[in-house]
Design a protein around this motif. Structure first.
Motif, short mmCIF file in Angstrom:
data_model
loop_
_atom_site.label_atom_id
_atom_site.label_comp_id
_atom_site.label_asym_id
_atom_site.label_seq_id
_atom_site.Cartn_x
_atom_site.Cartn_y
_atom_site.Cartn_z
N ARG A 1 7.21 7.69 19.38
CA ARG A 1 5.99 7.88 18.08
C ARG A 1 6.46 9.31 17.34
NH1 ARG A 1 2.77 8.81 21.68
NH2 ARG A 1 2.62 10.95 21.52
N LEU A 2 7.13 10.22 18.00
CA LEU A 2 7.37 11.52 17.40
C LEU A 2 8.56 11.54 16.55
CD1 LEU A 2 5.70 13.71 20.05
CD2 LEU A 2 4.63 13.16 17.67
N SER A 3 8.74 12.18 15.65
CA SER A 3 10.09 12.49 15.04
C SER A 3 10.44 13.94 15.23
CB SER A 3 9.93 12.46 13.26
OG SER A 3 9.15 13.63 12.98
N GLN A 4 12.00 14.22 15.04
CA GLN A 4 12.44 15.45 15.29
C GLN A 4 11.68 16.58 14.54
OE1 GLN A 4 14.21 16.80 17.48
NE2 GLN A 4 16.27 15.96 17.92
N LYS A 5 11.45 16.18 13.18
CA LYS A 5 10.56 17.08 12.42
C LYS A 5 9.10 17.25 13.03
CE LYS A 5 8.65 17.64 7.52
NZ LYS A 5 8.75 16.97 6.58
N ILE B 1 -2.04 20.04 20.20
CA ILE B 1 -2.33 18.56 20.88
C ILE B 1 -2.45 17.47 19.59
CG2 ILE B 1 -4.49 17.44 21.66
CD1 ILE B 1 -4.99 19.97 23.46
N VAL B 2 -2.96 17.80 18.46
CA VAL B 2 -2.98 16.85 17.29
C VAL B 2 -1.53 16.42 17.05
CG1 VAL B 2 -3.40 16.32 15.00
CG2 VAL B 2 -5.29 17.50 16.66
N ILE B 3 -0.41 17.36 16.85
CA ILE B 3 0.87 17.12 16.64
C ILE B 3 1.61 16.46 17.69
CG2 ILE B 3 3.25 18.27 16.17
CD1 ILE B 3 1.64 20.82 15.32
N LEU B 4 1.37 16.72 19.07
CA LEU B 4 2.14 15.85 19.92
C LEU B 4 1.50 14.44 20.23
CD1 LEU B 4 2.76 18.59 22.84
CD2 LEU B 4 4.34 17.55 21.32
N SER B 5 -0.05 14.33 20.00
CA SER B 5 -0.49 13.23 19.78
C SER B 5 -0.20 12.25 18.76
CB SER B 5 -2.06 13.36 20.06
OG SER B 5 -2.55 14.07 21.17
N GLY B 6 0.67 12.67 17.69
CA GLY B 6 1.04 11.87 16.66
C GLY B 6 0.14 11.55 15.78
N GLN B 7 -0.81 12.38 15.46
CA GLN B 7 -1.90 12.08 14.64
C GLN B 7 -2.07 13.15 13.62
OE1 GLN B 7 -5.47 10.23 16.67
NE2 GLN B 7 -4.37 9.97 18.16
N THR B 8 -1.09 13.59 13.28
CA THR B 8 -1.15 14.68 12.44
C THR B 8 -1.43 14.54 10.71
OG1 THR B 8 1.19 14.60 11.88
CG2 THR B 8 0.46 16.40 13.35
N LEU C 1 8.67 17.30 16.22
CA LEU C 1 8.70 17.97 17.68
C LEU C 1 8.91 19.52 17.33
CD1 LEU C 1 11.09 15.39 19.70
CD2 LEU C 1 8.55 16.08 20.08
N HIS C 2 9.80 19.59 16.36
CA HIS C 2 9.97 21.17 15.71
C HIS C 2 8.71 21.65 15.31
CE1 HIS C 2 14.20 21.56 16.89
NE2 HIS C 2 14.48 20.26 16.22
N ARG C 3 7.97 20.98 14.67
CA ARG C 3 6.56 21.63 14.17
C ARG C 3 6.03 22.04 15.56
NH1 ARG C 3 3.26 21.68 9.94
NH2 ARG C 3 1.48 22.96 10.48
N ALA C 4 5.95 21.06 16.47
CA ALA C 4 5.02 21.33 17.78
C ALA C 4 5.64 22.67 18.45
CB ALA C 4 5.18 20.21 18.59
N LEU C 5 7.01 22.91 18.22
CA LEU C 5 7.52 24.07 18.79
C LEU C 5 7.39 25.31 18.17
CD1 LEU C 5 9.37 24.95 21.36
CD2 LEU C 5 11.39 24.76 19.79
N ARG C 6 7.36 25.18 16.85
CA ARG C 6 6.78 26.33 16.14
C ARG C 6 5.26 26.53 16.33
NH1 ARG C 6 9.90 23.70 12.16
NH2 ARG C 6 7.73 23.17 11.06
N THR C 7 4.43 25.68 16.45
CA THR C 7 2.85 26.00 16.82
C THR C 7 2.90 26.54 18.13
OG1 THR C 7 2.48 23.96 15.18
CG2 THR C 7 0.81 24.89 16.99
N ALA C 8 3.80 26.02 19.10
CA ALA C 8 3.71 26.70 20.49
C ALA C 8 4.29 28.30 20.28
CB ALA C 8 4.61 25.93 21.15
N GLU C 9 4.95 28.55 19.55
CA GLU C 9 5.56 30.01 19.53
C GLU C 9 4.51 30.90 18.94
OE1 GLU C 9 8.90 29.52 17.33
OE2 GLU C 9 10.24 29.01 19.14
N ALA C 10 3.74 30.17 17.98
CA ALA C 10 2.62 30.88 17.30
C ALA C 10 1.43 31.11 18.27
CB ALA C 10 2.10 30.15 16.30
N THR C 11 1.04 30.04 19.17
CA THR C 11 0.18 30.04 20.02
C THR C 11 0.46 31.15 21.25
OG1 THR C 11 -0.23 27.67 19.96
CG2 THR C 11 -0.98 28.58 21.83
#
Length: 338
Positions: free
Chosen positions: A289-293, A324-331, A295-305
């Motif tokens: 469901r998720l692209s590399q883009k 959670i929204v990003i990882l659920s694939g519903q952005t 996943l890397h957005r999720a990682l940046r959001t995790a770092e901001a968190t």
């Protein structure tokens, strides 16, 4: 020098090194190793601790200046440096300098995620390995896991039948934090001998809300369920940083697995990431469901968190909700990826 985690206690008993590098992706084992070093440092009368987070924009000269400054309150200090991506933005020159020219007033502790082979060939890594102690934290593999559980039960003052250890291993499937939580629940019950039936009863509640269940709900694309879990965890008083640890680890694993092409490479990738068969379905769902883009957005959001949880001024719970929204694939329905 490089050591294993089971050698840490003996190494510390022989005296403090000037520099320690602890790296790994398992949050529990990483935390416990660092706590053991901190305890040894404190036992030597070093009470003062300075904490540095090498995030984006970190000023490495501030670390060097602090390392060379005299403390107003103590003769010696612990300088703790956390590098979330394991890649110093100054290419490690500050760490190299501190490792090669240690101050007798400081003990330097560096904490990183698991470091790849390329990083282990860098000058800064080799300097720490030569002048200090390097401790790579490896996950507990399937064959070691029952023995690890048995030792943890004994540490908690519990005796367990072999069938009970096997049942606990089956229920927790390599999830060390979940296993420790279950062992603590058993200890609190005041049980002298843990049986298989007791384990089944204690771990049988599949509706349990925890950070790992939340992470799996995200990977499976179950946004509603993930949001309910997040709300429950917040209401129970859990710290955002503890929830984030479980999610961030899965994001890093997904980024590594995304590079696998074909079933055979993916199977090998699961093996390298120590993801057991029972744990693989959420990863497979997320990889489809998720692209590399994303996943890397999720990682940046995790770092901001992570920064928000440490006081940057942003709301860590709001950022966790976005993650959670990003990882659920519903952005697409919430905000546009950049």
């Amino acid at each position: 020098m490089k050591i294993r985690q089971d050698q840490l206690g003996q190494t510390l008993s022989q005296g403090l090194a000037s520099c320690y590098l602890v790296s790994g992706d398992d949050p529990l084992l990483l935390m416990e190793a660092c706590d053991e070093i901190r305890a040894a440092v404190k036992h030597q009368g070093i009470e003062e601790r300075e904490l540095f987070h090498a995030e984006s924009g970190f000023e490495w000269r501030n670390l060097l200046e602090e390392a060379s400054a005299m403390s107003l309150f103590a003769s010696r200090r612990l300088l703790e440096l956390r590098i979330p991506n394991g890649k110093p933005s100054d290419k490690g020159s500050a760490i190299k300098e501190l490792a090669e020219n240690p101050s007798p007033d400081n003990v330097f502790l560096i904490i990183c995620p698991r470091l790849d082979a390329k990083t282990q060939k860098t000058a800064w890594y080799k300097a720490v390995e030569k002048h200090g102690v390097v401790l790579p934290i490896w996950p507990i593999d399937r064959q070691q896991y029952p023995g690890w559980l048995k030792r943890r039960l004994q540490i908690a003052g519990l005796q367990a039948e072999p069938a009970a250890v096997a049942a606990l291993a089956h229920q927790t499937e390599g999830n060390l934090l979940a296993a420790v939580q279950e062992i603590e629940k058993l200890r609190m019950q005041g049980i002298e001998m843990v049986t298989e039936e007791i384990v089944q009863e204690a771990t049988g509640d599949s509706s349990r809300f925890d950070a790992f269940g939340l992470a799996d709900a995200c990977l499976l694309g179950k946004l509603g369920e993930a949001n309910r879990m997040l709300g429950h965890l917040k209401a129970e008083g859990n710290e955002p940083i503890m929830i984030l640890g479980a999610i961030t680890r899965k994001i890093r694993q997904l980024i590594m697995l995304k590079n696998c092409s074909g079933a055979q490479q993916l199977a090998e990738g699961f093996k390298q990431q120590f993801i057991w068969p029972k744990q693989q379905q959420p990863y497979k769902s997320a990889l489809q469901r998720l692209s590399q883009k994303e996943l890397h957005r999720a990682l940046r959001t995790a770092e901001a968190t992570d920064l928000a949880a440490k006081g940057s001024g942003d709301d860590p719970w709001l950022l966790l909700a976005q993650l959670i929204v990003i990882l659920s694939g519903q952005t697409d329905n919430i905000f546009t990826l950049t």
